[in-house]
Write an enzyme that holds these catalytic residues in place. Sequence first.
Site, mmCIF file in Angstrom:
data_model
loop_
_atom_site.group_PDB
_atom_site.id
_atom_site.type_symbol
_atom_site.label_atom_id
_atom_site.label_comp_id
_atom_site.label_asym_id
_atom_site.label_seq_id
_atom_site.Cartn_x
_atom_site.Cartn_y
_atom_site.Cartn_z
ATOM 1 C CG HIS A 1 44.531 42.476 43.226
ATOM 2 N ND1 HIS A 1 44.184 42.189 44.557
ATOM 3 C CD2 HIS A 1 45.758 42.411 43.051
ATOM 4 C CE1 HIS A 1 45.134 41.412 44.868
ATOM 5 N NE2 HIS A 1 46.064 41.687 44.055
ATOM 6 C CB SER B 1 48.143 40.882 46.285
ATOM 7 O OG SER B 1 47.734 39.722 45.534
ATOM 8 C CG ASP C 1 40.944 42.962 44.828
ATOM 9 O OD1 ASP C 1 41.139 42.257 43.750
ATOM 10 O OD2 ASP C 1 41.594 42.421 45.801
#
Length: 605
Positions: A517, A242, A479
């Site tokens: 995610h 991320s 995601d």
Amino acid sequence: MTRTPCATRRTALSEPLRSSLPRAFALLPITAVLLAACGGSDDDNNGGTPDTPAPPALVQNAQTCAALAGTAIPATAIGEPTTGAVVTAASLVSAVPQTLNAAGTAVTAALPEYCRVLIDIKPVDSSAPLIKAQVNLPTTWNGKSMQLGGGGYNGSLVTGLGGEANQPPSAPLPLTRGYVTLGTDSGHQNATGVEAFAFALNDEALTNFAYASYKKTRDVGVRLMTAYYGKPATRSYYMGSSEGGREGMMMAQRYPQDFDGILSLYPVLNWSGLQTFGNNVGGILQKDPGAWLGTKVKLINDTVLAACDALDGITDRVVSNYMGCKTPADAALAALRCPSGNDEGASCLSAAQLAAVNAAHTGYTFSFPLANGVTSYPGFGYGNEANPANWPTWMTGTVAPNFTAAPNPAGIGNLFNFGNGYVRYFIAKDPNFNPLAYNPTNFRARVEQVSALMDATNPDLSAFRARGGKLILRENVSDTAQSPFAGLRYFDSVNARMGEANVATFMRTYVTPGIGHTGSEVPAGTTEAPAYGIPAAIDWVAILEKWVEGGQAPADQLVQTIEQRVPPFTVTASKPLCRYPLYPKYVGTSPAGGNLASNYLCSAS
């Protein structure tokens, strides 16, 4: 650990260690502390012949660790502007074995004996916050370092004691493998009652968050390794997901000589695009409460599955053919429109709701280019929308829209939460600015300035390739914290800039279907996944090591697993992880074989 007698250890730990240090460490207090403990002086060896230099194991003990406290590192030793750094604490931490939790359902990972070093890196602007960093120096060192990235807007210290998000429970943590590990808070500290984005009002803090703090932490880590072991690492790695994945990619782009291997998982590369997209999509829901989807997220999930699930050869509630899903899914979603355009119940979407869904899949287009000529942000992929960690967390939120002013109310989707924070603090520089009225064109100069700092979209990785660096990028197709297609577009741009044959020598990109995610497998028994869950675990550290250190490039088809979380960590399901743009196509003879990677082939069609 065997301790040498004090008289012997004094020479082994002072003169060889001191002589091995760079000039910047000439005044380190290590020797003085050790000699004081032995009742000696700095001059014991003057005029004599020093003992044979001790091996690194003799340099690593509680005394030398504690002696690092108070060490001053000059600004000249750090590759981005600071006024120096200081070690605020250093202590030897005992090893802890792997243990079962109280319920006996999972393990707490083992950690070795190590020297924990806490550092303050000082700003140039006295009004800017410190950069907090931690370096962990294992007693048994493998000669390498691993810097770990952060998440979100950072603001809390990455200790370096954890591992990669998709690491299987059977794999040891980086520190346990013998790596020196490093982490930072990116140059600001979260505080109760202060919005997480407020640091961006300070220019130096923003630059630190963008890229500089990770470089500064790396350089401080090099100096501390040299002080403790008498030499720097032979190999250096960066690993993050991320925001941390963005950081890793930024290192390859801005500091190509610093890292040998970089693992970038579902990274927020087009950072400015994502925040603008999030503010826009969330703003649609905020401006028109009738657009909120609420429990209809499951209707969207089921409609997408009906259109795309079987495209990979097996009906298992996973959209694996991510490239082939868009056309049939868009058509199926369009057919959900309520005849009147108004909300007519649970089985259809109002015009406003369908507009929100379309906005999520369309993305956002700017009227001017961002850094590196990027002009748009792609929308989401398809599948797994109803997972509580997916659309309900990131896009729709769990409560009807009710944004009025900062701070954001509980239950608001995180895309809008993060996006409007960017608009108010990074762009408008006004916490009270109304993000629902935001138009990037009206702030073009500032948007371009922030994009140049934040966006890791430079496709020219030739310097990183030339130094022998290796890079792995992974995207999760479902995601919705960020679009996986932003990373895939970036990879396409690297190929266009450098040529596919050149890129293949140093960069690999992989895609995991069905996963949101965080990259954790969807647990068995949920309605959004097959009965066995969705495999997502893989030992990336081992794969990257083999490429960097052994020249063994990762295969086009790797294997992801689900392991039981207690020894012997039995694998209960597996599935291929395919190199982009391939996907796992089922070639087995029975649907019951969907939990075995051997029943799939990575395919382009």
